[in-house]
Scaffold this motif. Structure first.
Motif, PDB file in Angstrom:
ATOM      1  N   ASP A  31       0.821  -1.217   0.000  1.00  0.00           N
ATOM      2  CA  ASP A  31       0.000   0.000   0.000  1.00  0.00           C
ATOM      3  C   ASP A  31       0.854   1.266   0.000  1.00  0.00           C
ATOM      4  OD1 ASP A  31      -2.333  -1.562   0.046  1.00  0.00           O
ATOM      5  OD2 ASP A  31      -2.288  -1.685   2.232  1.00  0.00           O
ATOM      6  N   GLY A  32       1.936   1.242  -0.772  1.00  0.00           N
ATOM      7  CA  GLY A  32       2.803   2.404  -0.893  1.00  0.00           C
ATOM      8  C   GLY A  32       3.761   2.634   0.256  1.00  0.00           C
ATOM      9  N   ARG A  33       3.775   1.733   1.230  1.00  0.00           N
ATOM     10  CA  ARG A  33       4.669   1.855   2.388  1.00  0.00           C
ATOM     11  C   ARG A  33       5.860   0.928   2.207  1.00  0.00           C
ATOM     12  NH1 ARG A  33       1.771   0.196   7.315  1.00  0.00           N
ATOM     13  NH2 ARG A  33       3.671   0.879   8.343  1.00  0.00           N
ATOM     14  N   ALA A  34       7.053   1.469   2.437  1.00  0.00           N
ATOM     15  CA  ALA A  34       8.287   0.678   2.321  1.00  0.00           C
ATOM     16  C   ALA A  34       8.407  -0.279   3.495  1.00  0.00           C
ATOM     17  CB  ALA A  34       9.500   1.595   2.276  1.00  0.00           C
ATOM     18  N   GLY A  35       8.854  -1.481   3.181  1.00  0.00           N
ATOM     19  CA  GLY A  35       9.038  -2.473   4.222  1.00  0.00           C
ATOM     20  C   GLY A  35      10.193  -3.395   3.911  1.00  0.00           C
ATOM     21  N   ILE A  36      10.374  -4.361   4.784  1.00  0.00           N
ATOM     22  CA  ILE A  36      11.371  -5.412   4.579  1.00  0.00           C
ATOM     23  C   ILE A  36      10.690  -6.755   4.773  1.00  0.00           C
ATOM     24  CG2 ILE A  36      13.441  -4.080   5.112  1.00  0.00           C
ATOM     25  CD1 ILE A  36      13.280  -5.176   7.986  1.00  0.00           C
ATOM     26  N   LYS A  37      11.213  -7.744   4.079  1.00  0.00           N
ATOM     27  CA  LYS A  37      10.650  -9.091   4.146  1.00  0.00           C
ATOM     28  C   LYS A  37      11.726 -10.023   4.688  1.00  0.00           C
ATOM     29  CE  LYS A  37       7.722 -10.533   1.080  1.00  0.00           C
ATOM     30  NZ  LYS A  37       6.987 -11.114  -0.063  1.00  0.00           N
ATOM     31  N   TRP A  38      11.319 -10.899   5.587  1.00  0.00           N
ATOM     32  CA  TRP A  38      12.234 -11.880   6.144  1.00  0.00           C
ATOM     33  C   TRP A  38      11.434 -13.097   6.586  1.00  0.00           C
ATOM     34  CZ3 TRP A  38      11.945 -12.715  11.594  1.00  0.00           C
ATOM     35  CH2 TRP A  38      11.175 -11.775  12.294  1.00  0.00           C
ATOM     36  N   SER A  51       7.612 -18.940   8.892  1.00  0.00           N
ATOM     37  CA  SER A  51       6.859 -17.704   9.055  1.00  0.00           C
ATOM     38  C   SER A  51       7.489 -16.636   8.173  1.00  0.00           C
ATOM     39  CB  SER A  51       6.880 -17.242  10.510  1.00  0.00           C
ATOM     40  OG  SER A  51       6.301 -18.226  11.342  1.00  0.00           O
ATOM     41  N   VAL A  52       6.676 -16.005   7.344  1.00  0.00           N
ATOM     42  CA  VAL A  52       7.139 -14.946   6.447  1.00  0.00           C
ATOM     43  C   VAL A  52       6.586 -13.627   6.970  1.00  0.00           C
ATOM     44  CG1 VAL A  52       7.175 -14.077   4.085  1.00  0.00           C
ATOM     45  CG2 VAL A  52       7.165 -16.558   4.505  1.00  0.00           C
ATOM     46  N   TYR A  53       7.485 -12.673   7.171  1.00  0.00           N
ATOM     47  CA  TYR A  53       7.127 -11.374   7.735  1.00  0.00           C
ATOM     48  C   TYR A  53       7.367 -10.259   6.726  1.00  0.00           C
ATOM     49  CZ  TYR A  53       7.504 -13.844  12.198  1.00  0.00           C
ATOM     50  OH  TYR A  53       7.349 -14.721  13.228  1.00  0.00           O
ATOM     51  N   GLU A  54       6.451  -9.313   6.676  1.00  0.00           N
ATOM     52  CA  GLU A  54       6.640  -8.045   5.984  1.00  0.00           C
ATOM     53  C   GLU A  54       6.487  -6.979   7.053  1.00  0.00           C
ATOM     54  OE1 GLU A  54       3.828  -7.692   2.796  1.00  0.00           O
ATOM     55  OE2 GLU A  54       4.831  -9.221   1.597  1.00  0.00           O
ATOM     56  N   THR A  55       7.614  -6.384   7.445  1.00  0.00           N
ATOM     57  CA  THR A  55       7.593  -5.397   8.510  1.00  0.00           C
ATOM     58  C   THR A  55       7.934  -4.019   7.962  1.00  0.00           C
ATOM     59  OG1 THR A  55       9.891  -5.868   9.116  1.00  0.00           O
ATOM     60  CG2 THR A  55       8.210  -7.088  10.282  1.00  0.00           C
ATOM     61  N   ALA A  56       7.518  -2.996   8.699  1.00  0.00           N
ATOM     62  CA  ALA A  56       7.846  -1.620   8.319  1.00  0.00           C
ATOM     63  C   ALA A  56       9.366  -1.457   8.324  1.00  0.00           C
ATOM     64  CB  ALA A  56       7.198  -0.647   9.301  1.00  0.00           C
ATOM     65  N   PHE A  69       9.784  -3.397  14.590  1.00  0.00           N
ATOM     66  CA  PHE A  69       9.277  -2.458  13.598  1.00  0.00           C
ATOM     67  C   PHE A  69       7.770  -2.555  13.378  1.00  0.00           C
ATOM     68  CE2 PHE A  69      13.572  -2.328  11.163  1.00  0.00           C
ATOM     69  CZ  PHE A  69      14.144  -1.665  12.225  1.00  0.00           C
ATOM     70  N   GLY A  70       7.202  -3.681  13.594  1.00  0.00           N
ATOM     71  CA  GLY A  70       5.766  -3.854  13.386  1.00  0.00           C
ATOM     72  C   GLY A  70       5.434  -4.186  11.949  1.00  0.00           C
ATOM     73  N   PRO A  71       4.297  -4.829  11.740  1.00  0.00           N
ATOM     74  CA  PRO A  71       3.917  -5.290  10.405  1.00  0.00           C
ATOM     75  C   PRO A  71       3.469  -4.147   9.492  1.00  0.00           C
ATOM     76  CG  PRO A  71       2.171  -5.749  11.967  1.00  0.00           C
ATOM     77  CD  PRO A  71       3.320  -5.201  12.763  1.00  0.00           C
ATOM     78  N   LEU A  72       3.661  -4.344   8.196  1.00  0.00           N
ATOM     79  CA  LEU A  72       3.117  -3.402   7.207  1.00  0.00           C
ATOM     80  C   LEU A  72       1.600  -3.525   7.123  1.00  0.00           C
ATOM     81  CD1 LEU A  72       5.558  -3.560   4.155  1.00  0.00           C
ATOM     82  CD2 LEU A  72       5.154  -1.639   5.684  1.00  0.00           C
ATOM     83  N   ASP A  73       1.092  -4.715   7.319  1.00  0.00           N
ATOM     84  CA  ASP A  73      -0.348  -4.962   7.261  1.00  0.00           C
ATOM     85  C   ASP A  73      -0.987  -4.460   8.558  1.00  0.00           C
ATOM     86  OD1 ASP A  73      -2.934  -6.022   7.316  1.00  0.00           O
ATOM     87  OD2 ASP A  73      -2.322  -7.898   6.359  1.00  0.00           O
ATOM     88  N   PRO A  74      -1.859  -3.458   8.488  1.00  0.00           N
ATOM     89  CA  PRO A  74      -2.451  -2.900   9.712  1.00  0.00           C
ATOM     90  C   PRO A  74      -3.358  -3.878  10.455  1.00  0.00           C
ATOM     91  CG  PRO A  74      -3.499  -1.961   7.764  1.00  0.00           C
ATOM     92  CD  PRO A  74      -2.348  -2.802   7.280  1.00  0.00           C
ATOM     93  N   ASP A  75      -3.740  -4.977   9.820  1.00  0.00           N
ATOM     94  CA  ASP A  75      -4.593  -5.966  10.479  1.00  0.00           C
ATOM     95  C   ASP A  75      -3.800  -6.960  11.324  1.00  0.00           C
ATOM     96  OD1 ASP A  75      -6.875  -4.836   9.341  1.00  0.00           O
ATOM     97  OD2 ASP A  75      -6.738  -6.121   7.564  1.00  0.00           O
ATOM     98  N   LEU A  76      -2.469  -6.891  11.259  1.00  0.00           N
ATOM     99  CA  LEU A  76      -1.629  -7.809  12.029  1.00  0.00           C
ATOM    100  C   LEU A  76      -1.086  -7.127  13.275  1.00  0.00           C
ATOM    101  CD1 LEU A  76       0.435  -9.474   9.141  1.00  0.00           C
ATOM    102  CD2 LEU A  76      -1.577 -10.380  10.316  1.00  0.00           C
ATOM    103  N   GLU A  77      -0.832  -7.924  14.286  1.00  0.00           N
ATOM    104  CA  GLU A  77      -0.246  -7.451  15.540  1.00  0.00           C
ATOM    105  C   GLU A  77       1.279  -7.539  15.464  1.00  0.00           C
ATOM    106  OE1 GLU A  77      -2.019  -6.255  18.148  1.00  0.00           O
ATOM    107  OE2 GLU A  77      -3.870  -6.573  17.019  1.00  0.00           O
ATOM    108  N   ALA A  81       3.153 -12.980  11.927  1.00  0.00           N
ATOM    109  CA  ALA A  81       3.627 -13.195  10.561  1.00  0.00           C
ATOM    110  C   ALA A  81       2.518 -12.955   9.547  1.00  0.00           C
ATOM    111  CB  ALA A  81       4.150 -14.620  10.412  1.00  0.00           C
ATOM    112  N   ASN A  82       2.923 -12.551   8.354  1.00  0.00           N
ATOM    113  CA  ASN A  82       1.969 -12.414   7.256  1.00  0.00           C
ATOM    114  C   ASN A  82       1.480 -13.774   6.793  1.00  0.00           C
ATOM    115  OD1 ASN A  82       3.772  -9.942   7.136  1.00  0.00           O
ATOM    116  ND2 ASN A  82       2.080  -9.360   5.796  1.00  0.00           N
TER     117      ASN A  82
END
Length: 127
Positions: A31-38, A51-56, A69-77, A81-82
């Motif tokens: 959604d236009g926000r930069a993140g990192i995947k690990w 577990s695959v994560y997309e974090t801010a 950093f917290g997730p890029l997806d606002p519905d996740l805590e 993990a995504n």
């Protein structure tokens, strides 16, 4: 200079000792926000979870704690993990990550060492 990456035998040994094995996958966007995947490979009872994560992407040279950093997806805590995919064996988990993220099985790290990978990512201009 010490070697950073684990070979598959070392990764499986760490896993059998109850440690997670991780891999930094690089930058991503949601959604236009930069993140990192690990990803993280961890035992969960009789199964192995990938577990695959997309974090801010909030870090800099002085703040590298990607776990905070917290997730890029606002519905996740925080720390959620995504995606979590379960396998019956470590070998199946490795086969999956290699198919999904080519080359990832050659860049496995001991738990918590992923921050060094993130620091390198920042020093390369986030490329």
């Amino acid at each position: 200079m010490s070697r950073r990456y684990l070979n598959l035998q070392e990764a499986e040994s760490a896993f059998k000792r109850g440690k997670a094995v991780e891999c930094f996958l690089g930058g991503c966007e949601r959604d236009g926000r930069a993140g990192i995947k690990w990803l993280s490979i961890r035992g969960a009872g009789p199964q192995i979870d990938v577990s695959v994560y997309e974090t801010a992407d909030l870090g800099d040279e002085s703040f590298l704690d990607i776990y905070e950093f917290g997730p890029l997806d606002p519905d996740l805590e925080l720390e959620e993990a995504n995606e979590v995919i379960s396998f019956a064996s470590f070998g199946q988990a490795i086969e999956f990550i290699e198919q999904r993220f080519t080359g990832s099985s050659e860049k496995l790290l001991n738990e918590l060492m992923i921050q060094d990978e993130y620091a390198d990512y920042i020093s390369r201009g986030r490329e």
